[in-house]
Design an enzyme around this catalytic site. Structure first.
Site, PDB file in Angstrom:
ATOM      1  N   ASP A 171     -16.125  -9.781 -23.367  1.00  0.00           N
ATOM      2  CA  ASP A 171     -16.930 -10.018 -22.162  1.00  0.00           C
ATOM      3  C   ASP A 171     -18.392 -10.319 -22.496  1.00  0.00           C
ATOM      4  O   ASP A 171     -18.979 -11.264 -21.962  1.00  0.00           O
ATOM      5  CB  ASP A 171     -16.863  -8.804 -21.218  1.00  0.00           C
ATOM      6  CG  ASP A 171     -15.429  -8.420 -20.904  1.00  0.00           C
ATOM      7  OD1 ASP A 171     -14.549  -9.283 -21.087  1.00  0.00           O
ATOM      8  OD2 ASP A 171     -15.183  -7.265 -20.503  1.00  0.00           O
ATOM      9  N   HIS A 193       8.039  -7.775  -3.980  1.00  0.00           N
ATOM     10  CA  HIS A 193       6.724  -8.180  -4.494  1.00  0.00           C
ATOM     11  C   HIS A 193       6.812  -9.505  -5.248  1.00  0.00           C
ATOM     12  O   HIS A 193       7.135  -9.520  -6.431  1.00  0.00           O
ATOM     13  CB  HIS A 193       6.161  -7.088  -5.414  1.00  0.00           C
ATOM     14  CG  HIS A 193       5.770  -5.850  -4.680  1.00  0.00           C
ATOM     15  ND1 HIS A 193       4.526  -5.684  -4.127  1.00  0.00           N
ATOM     16  CD2 HIS A 193       6.476  -4.743  -4.366  1.00  0.00           C
ATOM     17  CE1 HIS A 193       4.476  -4.511  -3.505  1.00  0.00           C
ATOM     18  NE2 HIS A 193       5.646  -3.920  -3.637  1.00  0.00           N
ATOM     19  N   CYS A 228       5.403  -6.009   1.557  1.00  0.00           N
ATOM     20  CA  CYS A 228       5.760  -4.583   1.589  1.00  0.00           C
ATOM     21  C   CYS A 228       5.043  -3.875   2.747  1.00  0.00           C
ATOM     22  O   CYS A 228       5.376  -4.120   3.902  1.00  0.00           O
ATOM     23  CB  CYS A 228       5.477  -3.959   0.223  1.00  0.00           C
ATOM     24  SG  CYS A 228       6.390  -2.440  -0.051  1.00  0.00           S
ATOM     25  N   TYR A 229       4.027  -3.058   2.486  1.00  0.00           N
ATOM     26  CA  TYR A 229       3.326  -2.367   3.580  1.00  0.00           C
ATOM     27  C   TYR A 229       2.752  -3.379   4.586  1.00  0.00           C
ATOM     28  O   TYR A 229       2.832  -3.174   5.804  1.00  0.00           O
ATOM     29  CB  TYR A 229       2.201  -1.499   2.998  1.00  0.00           C
ATOM     30  CG  TYR A 229       1.390  -0.749   4.026  1.00  0.00           C
ATOM     31  CD1 TYR A 229       1.833   0.463   4.539  1.00  0.00           C
ATOM     32  CD2 TYR A 229       0.174  -1.252   4.497  1.00  0.00           C
ATOM     33  CE1 TYR A 229       1.083   1.163   5.489  1.00  0.00           C
ATOM     34  CE2 TYR A 229      -0.581  -0.573   5.442  1.00  0.00           C
ATOM     35  CZ  TYR A 229      -0.115   0.626   5.924  1.00  0.00           C
ATOM     36  OH  TYR A 229      -0.845   1.307   6.861  1.00  0.00           O
ATOM     37  N   GLY A 267       0.844  -1.194   0.000  1.00  0.00           N
ATOM     38  CA  GLY A 267       0.000   0.000   0.000  1.00  0.00           C
ATOM     39  C   GLY A 267       0.872   1.235   0.000  1.00  0.00           C
ATOM     40  O   GLY A 267       2.054   1.162   0.340  1.00  0.00           O
ATOM     41  N   LYS A 277      -9.887 -10.566 -16.572  1.00  0.00           N
ATOM     42  CA  LYS A 277      -9.950 -10.609 -18.045  1.00  0.00           C
ATOM     43  C   LYS A 277      -9.306 -11.879 -18.613  1.00  0.00           C
ATOM     44  O   LYS A 277      -9.859 -12.519 -19.505  1.00  0.00           O
ATOM     45  CB  LYS A 277      -9.231  -9.370 -18.595  1.00  0.00           C
ATOM     46  CG  LYS A 277      -9.440  -9.151 -20.060  1.00  0.00           C
ATOM     47  CD  LYS A 277     -10.679  -8.321 -20.288  1.00  0.00           C
ATOM     48  CE  LYS A 277     -10.970  -8.106 -21.742  1.00  0.00           C
ATOM     49  NZ  LYS A 277     -12.228  -7.383 -21.923  1.00  0.00           N
ATOM     50  N   GLU A 322       4.496 -11.207  -6.371  1.00  0.00           N
ATOM     51  CA  GLU A 322       3.414 -11.320  -7.366  1.00  0.00           C
ATOM     52  C   GLU A 322       3.766 -10.700  -8.712  1.00  0.00           C
ATOM     53  O   GLU A 322       3.092 -10.949  -9.714  1.00  0.00           O
ATOM     54  CB  GLU A 322       2.126 -10.665  -6.811  1.00  0.00           C
ATOM     55  CG  GLU A 322       2.148  -9.138  -6.685  1.00  0.00           C
ATOM     56  CD  GLU A 322       2.804  -8.621  -5.408  1.00  0.00           C
ATOM     57  OE1 GLU A 322       3.594  -9.364  -4.796  1.00  0.00           O
ATOM     58  OE2 GLU A 322       2.551  -7.465  -5.034  1.00  0.00           O
TER      59      GLU A 322
END
Ligand code: XMP
Length: 515
Positions: free
Chosen positions: A230, A174, A86-87, A59, A371, A176
């Site tokens: 979509d 991170h 992180c945060y 964050g 998506k 991810e």
């Protein structure tokens, strides 16, 4: 507000980091269901939900800042498996009496991290040096004696830690982000190893349970289709579940990509036997847009006209009990609505600018998906690669790609030039890796020379961008010979286009669409 069914899955508490969504996506890629929950979700609630583990996202705040988002302090007592990123990590350090401060050396981007201990999180990676993605100015400057160091970098001696005797970890980098080496392995070690989460999430199982629950819908369903990924996936999914009780409507606004009605007719109508009604409202849209040049005004006009045409269709061909929409998970989160499998069907009377008079329940079968998952679902449903790989297209269509007043001539130039951009990228094998590729046109007139004649014509701007979620985007470093082909074809084939420019602005500061 209903919560997602996270039993056996991983809850990601959202502290506002730009990668929070990405954490969920990476965990889902491991076959484990994961969803974002508010940062202040209590441990007791997470236990009731029977989550396998909790990730605290990054964050932008500083943990000492007034009003900085806090987590439930019970989360840090060592009972549940927790990974702070992180945060989220800095919150853990602070909760255990350590210190967080401005790092001596700020770390943005790549950083080399040495793994000193496996400790569950880095099993199989001990002794390795990993290139990790960092994005922080604060970091842990002192850790409590109850924490042990698992990895260190030049800027962060405490790049990764474990709370002794607990299944709780903190990482400054991170995992991810795709630039982090072995990041997915670190997440997998936590999710599957440390938490023992259940691998129940797959598109096959999603498809099966969705068709099952959607087939219980009674009454007729109305579904607006646009040719986009979509709405096409929504229509084919519902068609499988409710068959003839669904009616699709395609409203031709005159602001669509080239050949769109034909494509929809071919794909949904012919290949899948979906009932699609075609309403040609292009004159009505162009009439309503006449004289408008402000982007927001144009958006409002398109939205209002769409709602009017849609309402008219629904009244003339109704009644319909349900309205199907292709809302995706990021839209649900961004608009502050939360939900999940338990709330696939929700009652709304005024969604997405539809008139309040239209009383239909809204069904959003894709509201849990990202998506890339929708594209996978589309493939499973048998949609051809060309249909699932199509680039996103804005709701207001070419009205926001024609800068200034929307005229037939500018629309034609914009539509035909964009078609050429797409064709060339497909031929060069570059289409699928681009997020969006199109041309836009405004009122810049430039002088050209055609044969012996000087001729004034439009400047067409070509834009190709790379992005993962459209929140940020970078311009594609396309080979100049490819750009040359695009340019030659546009100036040769599109009447009224005299010169071509290539947009080299990223987002930020520019947005993807020109307006
Ligand atoms: P921007 O231009 O804001 O676009 O960088 C981000 C993404 O959203 C799409 N976009 C829209 N989609 N209605 C939509 O449904 C809109 O008004 C709209 N404006 C932009 C854009 O194509 C890009 O993918």
């Amino acid at each position: 507000m209903t919560e997602p069914d996270l039993a056996g899955g991983i809850a990601v508490l959202d502290f506002g980091g730009q990668y929070a969504h990405l954490i969920c996506r990476r965990i889902r890629a491991l076959g484990v269901y994961s969803a974002l929950l508010p940062h202040d979700t209590k441990l007791s609630r997470l236990e009731e939900m029977k989550v396998s583990g909790v990730v605290l996202s990054g964050g932008p705040a500083s943990v000492y800042a007034e009003g900085a988002p806090r987590a439930d302090s019970e989360l840090f007592e060592g009972k549940a498996p927790v990974l702070g990123i992180c945060y989220g990590y800095q919150l853990m350090v602070k909760a255990h009496g350590g210190e967080v401060g401005r790092a001596e050396k700020r770390e943005y981007g790549r950083s080399s991290v040495k793994v000193v201990e496996g400790g569950g999180l880095f099993d199989g990676l001990r002794g390795d040096r990993l290139i990790c993605w960092m994005s922080h100015s604060d970091s842990a400057t002192r850790i409590p004696s109850t924490m042990e160091v698992l990895a260190a970098s030049d800027g962060s001696p405490y790049a990764a830690v474990r709370l002794s005797g607990a299944r709780q970890y903190g990482v400054q980098f991170h995992p991810e982000v795709s630039h982090t080496e072995h990041g997915q392995e670190v997440l997998s070690n936590f999710v599957l190893g440390v938490c023992g989460a259940r691998k129940t999430w797959s598109m096959e199982s999603f498809l099966r349970t969705s068709v099952e629950s959607l087939s219980r819908i009674d009454g007729r369903v109305l579904c607006a289709v646009s040719g986009g990924v979509d709405s096409s996936v929504t229509a084919v999914l519902l068609n499988r579940a409710v068959g003839d009780r669904m009616q699709c409507v395609f409203i031709d606004t005159g602001l669509l990509r080239k050949g769109e009605p034909g494509l929809v007719r071919e794909l949904l109508g012919k290949d899948f036997g979906v009932r699609v009604a075609f309403v040609d409202a292009s004159e009505r849209f162009l009439g309503a847009l006449a004289g408008a040049s402000d982007p927001e005004e144009k958006r409002r006009i398109v939205g209002r006209t769409f709602a009017e045409v849609f309402e008219q269709y629904a009244k003339e061909h109704g009644p319909f009990a349900y309205l199907a929409q292709g809302t995706l998970y990021p839209d649900v989160i961004e608009s502050g609505r939360s939900g999940g499998p338990a709330s696939v069907i929700k009652t709304h009377h005024n969604v997405g600018g539809l008139p309040a008079g239209l009383s239909m329940k809204v069904v959003e079968p894709l509201r849990e998906l990202y998506k890339d998952e929708v594209r996978e679902l589309g493939r499973l449903l048998g949609l051809p690669p060309g249909a699932v790989e199509r680039h996103p297209f804005p709701g207001p269509g070419l009205a926001v790609r024609v800068v200034g007043q929307v005229t037939e001539e500018k629309l034609r130039i914009c539509r035909d030039s964009s078609d050429i951009v797409e064709q060339v990228l497909k031929e060069e094998g570059l289409y699928a890796s681009a997020w969006q590729a199109f041309a836009f046109v405004g009122d810049d007139m430039v002088t050209g020379v055609l044969g012996d004649e000087r001729r004034l014509g439009h400047l067409v701007t070509v834009k190709v961008v790379e992005s993962v979620d459209a929140m940020t985007a970078d311009w594609s470093r396309i080979d100049p010979t490819v750009l040359e082909r695009v340019s030659n074809r546009i100036t040769n084939e599109v009447q009224g286009a005299v010169a071509v420019a290539y947009s080299i602005s990223s987002k930020p500061p520019a947005t993807i669409e020109p307006q």
